[in-house]
Write a protein that holds these residues in place. Structure first.
Motif, PDB file in Angstrom:
ATOM      1  N   ARG A  85      -5.629   1.456   5.579  1.00  0.00           N
ATOM      2  CA  ARG A  85      -4.928   0.884   4.423  1.00  0.00           C
ATOM      3  C   ARG A  85      -5.393  -0.545   4.145  1.00  0.00           C
ATOM      4  NH1 ARG A  85       1.446   2.290   4.607  1.00  0.00           N
ATOM      5  NH2 ARG A  85       1.289   4.303   5.602  1.00  0.00           N
ATOM      6  N   ARG A 123      -8.755  -0.524   2.414  1.00  0.00           N
ATOM      7  CA  ARG A 123      -8.668  -0.044   1.038  1.00  0.00           C
ATOM      8  C   ARG A 123      -8.264  -1.167   0.083  1.00  0.00           C
ATOM      9  NH1 ARG A 123      -4.538   4.046   1.088  1.00  0.00           N
ATOM     10  NH2 ARG A 123      -5.168   4.772   3.123  1.00  0.00           N
ATOM     11  N   TYR A 158      -2.886   0.921  10.883  1.00  0.00           N
ATOM     12  CA  TYR A 158      -2.951   0.638   9.443  1.00  0.00           C
ATOM     13  C   TYR A 158      -4.330   0.153   8.979  1.00  0.00           C
ATOM     14  CZ  TYR A 158       2.148   0.926   9.663  1.00  0.00           C
ATOM     15  OH  TYR A 158       3.429   1.361   9.849  1.00  0.00           O
ATOM     16  N   SER A 213       0.825  -1.205   0.000  1.00  0.00           N
ATOM     17  CA  SER A 213       0.000   0.000   0.000  1.00  0.00           C
ATOM     18  C   SER A 213       0.864   1.262   0.000  1.00  0.00           C
ATOM     19  CB  SER A 213      -0.947   0.001   1.195  1.00  0.00           C
ATOM     20  OG  SER A 213      -0.218   0.228   2.373  1.00  0.00           O
ATOM     21  N   ARG A 214       2.085   1.179   0.552  1.00  0.00           N
ATOM     22  CA  ARG A 214       2.998   2.323   0.546  1.00  0.00           C
ATOM     23  C   ARG A 214       3.456   2.643  -0.884  1.00  0.00           C
ATOM     24  NH1 ARG A 214       6.896   0.776   5.436  1.00  0.00           N
ATOM     25  NH2 ARG A 214       5.516   1.324   7.127  1.00  0.00           N
TER      26      ARG A 214
END
Lengths: 139, 140
Positions: free
Chosen positions: B136, B139, B133, A137-138
């Motif tokens: 994230r 998502r 997190y 995701s980064r």
């Protein structure tokens, strides 16, 4: 050395394994007292007195029956037993916790690795999956 | 009330075995040293024959004591070791399930373990990381 790490770190440094070590110590003191009492009474019945065997003429037997050796054996056996158990219990959990704490501090942690067939392999797989997802995701 | 004490048979067997083997080792180390000393004294040239014979005759009761101690250790410690292993590994299943739900983005409620549970520090750090997190994860 791996064995030194187990004795110095998890056995005496971790609360749970310290408790297990003291439990073993209590058990080894009981076993030591019983065995040594029986041995002393056996020697007494045979008419063998401490001064006859502890004068050094009986070599190894004198050493084995000395108070210092008896105390050492009690401590040593409890430490060996505690190390055996700590190796199974505390080591992997400590490693996982340290890895998570490093990650929390923002350190770029490598994949967590466990030995093949380790009981924590499922949890470690999930943790690595979590780490991979966050890294993806980064990007 | 929890009824199943064996949740991770492989781990619990290994733990129970190592616990009981550790205790047996204590009997073997302490008893073995004394048996060795007894044997050496029974064959010692410095002791009179009468004493050596008396020692050899009474030695069997000493061997019996070691044997009984070994048996008692195994019988007494096996259930205790099994219970200890359960106390240790019990929450692992819940932790794995909770982790899986998080990875699937299901946002399960925070996992609460008992203070004395061995996995408690792990779950606490993990909870904080997952919270950090969580957006994230959802998502993806």
């Amino acid at each position: 050395m791996a064995s030194t790490r187990f004795i110095l770190h998890p056995v005496l440094g971790h609360q749970r394994s310290r408790k297990i070590f003291f439990l073993y110590l209590a058990l080894s003191i009981t076993i030591g007292l019983l065995v040594n009492w029986k041995m002393d009474s056996l020697l007494h019945q045979a008419g063998i007195y401490p001064e006859m065997i502890r004068d050094g003429r009986n070599g190894l037997a004198s050493i084995l029956l000395s108070t210092n050796t008896r105390l050492f054996l009690v401590l040593f056996s409890a430490l060996i037993a505690g190390t055996l158990t700590a190796k199974h219990v505390v080591g992997p959990v400590n490693r996982i916790r340290n890895w998570l704490e490093d990650w929390e501090k923002g350190i770029d942690v490598p994949k967590l690795a466990v030995r093949k067939g380790d009981k924590f392999s499922d949890l470690v797989r999930l943790l690595n999956e979590f780490r991979d997802k966050i890294q993806q995701s980064r990007q | 009330m929890r009824r199943h004490f064996i949740t991770h048979p492989k781990f619990q067997t290994a733990f129970t075995l190592s616990f009981v083997v550790g205790a047996l080792l204590m009997v073997l180390i302490i008893g073995g040293a004394n048996i060795l000393a007894l044997q050496m004294l029974a064959n010692s040239p410095t002791l009179p024959m009468a004493q050596k014979t008396a020692l050899a005759q009474q030695a069997s009761s000493f061997y019996q004591l070691i044997l009984w101690l070994g048996l008692l250790t195994v019988a007494g410690l096996t259930p205790f070791a099994l219970f200890l292993s359960y106390k240790f590994i019990g929450p692992l299943n819940r932790l794995e399930l909770w982790m899986e739900q998080n990875l699937l983005g299901q946002d399960p409620p925070f996992l609460t373990l008992r203070k004395k549970d061995e996995m408690m520090p792990v779950s606490a750090v993990l909870g904080r990381l997952l919270h950090k997190y969580s957006a994230r994860l959802r998502r993806q």
